[in-house]
Write a protein that holds these residues in place. Sequence first.
Motif, PDB file in Angstrom:
ATOM      1  N   ASP A   3      -2.201   9.221  -7.152  1.00  0.00           N
ATOM      2  CA  ASP A   3      -3.535   9.784  -7.278  1.00  0.00           C
ATOM      3  C   ASP A   3      -4.150   9.868  -5.887  1.00  0.00           C
ATOM      4  OD1 ASP A   3      -5.324   7.140  -6.975  1.00  0.00           O
ATOM      5  OD2 ASP A   3      -3.597   6.680  -8.235  1.00  0.00           O
ATOM      6  N   ARG A   4      -5.296  10.493  -5.780  1.00  0.00           N
ATOM      7  CA  ARG A   4      -5.870  10.760  -4.455  1.00  0.00           C
ATOM      8  C   ARG A   4      -6.126   9.499  -3.630  1.00  0.00           C
ATOM      9  NH1 ARG A   4     -10.334  15.634  -4.644  1.00  0.00           N
ATOM     10  NH2 ARG A   4      -8.854  17.366  -4.652  1.00  0.00           N
ATOM     11  N   PRO A   5      -6.820   8.485  -4.174  1.00  0.00           N
ATOM     12  CA  PRO A   5      -7.047   7.274  -3.365  1.00  0.00           C
ATOM     13  C   PRO A   5      -5.748   6.597  -2.952  1.00  0.00           C
ATOM     14  CG  PRO A   5      -8.511   7.312  -5.269  1.00  0.00           C
ATOM     15  CD  PRO A   5      -7.527   8.404  -5.476  1.00  0.00           C
ATOM     16  N   ALA A   6      -4.761   6.578  -3.850  1.00  0.00           N
ATOM     17  CA  ALA A   6      -3.486   5.930  -3.532  1.00  0.00           C
ATOM     18  C   ALA A   6      -2.759   6.659  -2.408  1.00  0.00           C
ATOM     19  CB  ALA A   6      -2.605   5.868  -4.781  1.00  0.00           C
ATOM     20  N   ILE A   7      -2.733   7.980  -2.481  1.00  0.00           N
ATOM     21  CA  ILE A   7      -2.061   8.759  -1.440  1.00  0.00           C
ATOM     22  C   ILE A   7      -2.791   8.613  -0.108  1.00  0.00           C
ATOM     23  CG2 ILE A   7      -1.466  11.097  -0.712  1.00  0.00           C
ATOM     24  CD1 ILE A   7      -1.015  11.766  -3.660  1.00  0.00           C
ATOM     25  N   ALA A   8      -4.128   8.644  -0.147  1.00  0.00           N
ATOM     26  CA  ALA A   8      -4.906   8.493   1.091  1.00  0.00           C
ATOM     27  C   ALA A   8      -4.666   7.121   1.724  1.00  0.00           C
ATOM     28  CB  ALA A   8      -6.388   8.697   0.799  1.00  0.00           C
ATOM     29  N   ALA A   9      -4.683   6.066   0.911  1.00  0.00           N
ATOM     30  CA  ALA A   9      -4.445   4.715   1.438  1.00  0.00           C
ATOM     31  C   ALA A   9      -3.040   4.607   2.008  1.00  0.00           C
ATOM     32  CB  ALA A   9      -4.658   3.684   0.331  1.00  0.00           C
ATOM     33  N   SER A  10      -2.063   5.187   1.334  1.00  0.00           N
ATOM     34  CA  SER A  10      -0.691   5.141   1.824  1.00  0.00           C
ATOM     35  C   SER A  10      -0.559   5.837   3.175  1.00  0.00           C
ATOM     36  CB  SER A  10       0.242   5.786   0.798  1.00  0.00           C
ATOM     37  OG  SER A  10       1.570   5.776   1.228  1.00  0.00           O
ATOM     38  N   LEU A  11      -1.193   6.993   3.327  1.00  0.00           N
ATOM     39  CA  LEU A  11      -1.125   7.732   4.592  1.00  0.00           C
ATOM     40  C   LEU A  11      -1.836   6.986   5.715  1.00  0.00           C
ATOM     41  CD1 LEU A  11      -1.692  11.398   3.357  1.00  0.00           C
ATOM     42  CD2 LEU A  11       0.445  10.355   4.125  1.00  0.00           C
ATOM     43  N   VAL A  29       0.830  -1.209   0.000  1.00  0.00           N
ATOM     44  CA  VAL A  29       0.000   0.000   0.000  1.00  0.00           C
ATOM     45  C   VAL A  29       0.862   1.256   0.000  1.00  0.00           C
ATOM     46  CG1 VAL A  29      -1.673   1.300   1.370  1.00  0.00           C
ATOM     47  CG2 VAL A  29      -1.966  -1.153   1.084  1.00  0.00           C
ATOM     48  N   PHE A  30       1.914   1.246   0.806  1.00  0.00           N
ATOM     49  CA  PHE A  30       2.764   2.434   0.932  1.00  0.00           C
ATOM     50  C   PHE A  30       3.481   2.743  -0.380  1.00  0.00           C
ATOM     51  CE2 PHE A  30       6.768   4.525   2.226  1.00  0.00           C
ATOM     52  CZ  PHE A  30       6.235   5.652   2.830  1.00  0.00           C
ATOM     53  N   VAL A  31       4.070   1.731  -1.007  1.00  0.00           N
ATOM     54  CA  VAL A  31       4.833   1.956  -2.238  1.00  0.00           C
ATOM     55  C   VAL A  31       3.890   2.278  -3.402  1.00  0.00           C
ATOM     56  CG1 VAL A  31       6.416   0.901  -3.895  1.00  0.00           C
ATOM     57  CG2 VAL A  31       6.735   0.533  -1.450  1.00  0.00           C
ATOM     58  N   LEU A  32       2.710   1.673  -3.442  1.00  0.00           N
ATOM     59  CA  LEU A  32       1.754   2.012  -4.496  1.00  0.00           C
ATOM     60  C   LEU A  32       1.335   3.478  -4.408  1.00  0.00           C
ATOM     61  CD1 LEU A  32      -0.561  -1.129  -4.763  1.00  0.00           C
ATOM     62  CD2 LEU A  32       0.992  -0.232  -6.491  1.00  0.00           C
ATOM     63  N   GLY A  33       1.222   3.985  -3.196  1.00  0.00           N
ATOM     64  CA  GLY A  33       0.916   5.408  -3.041  1.00  0.00           C
ATOM     65  C   GLY A  33       2.008   6.291  -3.614  1.00  0.00           C
TER      66      GLY A  33
END
Length: 261
Positions: free
Chosen positions: A150-158, A141-145
């Motif tokens: 994109d917004r969902p990826a950054i939110a999931a990473s955080l 999840v962190f590396v995909l962010g």
Amino acid sequence: MDTPTLPDTGQTPATIARNDRSRVLRAFNLSLGFVLLLVAMFALQRSGWDWRPWAVAPLETGGLWGLLGAPLLHGSIEHLGANAVALLILGTLAGSVYPKATLRALPLLWVGSGLGAWLLGDIGTRHLGASGVTHGLMFLVFVLGLLRRDRPAIAASLIGFLFYGSMLITILPHEPGVSWQSHMGGAAAGVIAALLFRNADPKAPRKRYSWEDEEEEQLAQDAAELEPPSPQNVPVLWEPREGRDYVVLQFPPREGQRPRE
């Protein structure tokens, strides 16, 4: 107030919200089902079943069976509880935002966690538990962010980093009796899976705001005003006299310079 508008994808906001809820619920149910499987396996361990052949035995040929069975086994109820909570949170997060990438990555995370323990563990020890898989999910999840941004990826990473950012440290030796080797193997598999499957799931359509349209219109108007006219529309300010295609301009001679004849 500027209101966001979604690109025309043929879906209404209500349909998009319903699909999002469905993805989250499906990912949670699958994660919960896996946790219940772990509980059943732990009950089987407590019944007297000899689980040791299914744990990872480093650098032993027979210990390779642990690559398949070790994530299903746990040494204590506390061990099981910690991994169960992490699987519910990270499994739901990864499965709802990246359903395709997560499904493809799971075999890598599963085998990678056991392989790290088999290659790096001390001879004569046994490694078991799903913590390597949880580390793999967090790093996925962190590396995909970082890759998709994109917004969902950054939110999931955080969100993943907020709950389990400490996993960046637990891939190194820190506490006796904790298999940091399986953590490292799962984390490495998560990074590899993120690189391999970063485009497996389509990016969500970006919300567009009304001020963006206004800004584009203003830029188009400014560009039209600054565009130079065509040569046919440039007014003629000077024309040579008849029979002469050039003009000689007379300048007074400088001091000390003789005029040309």
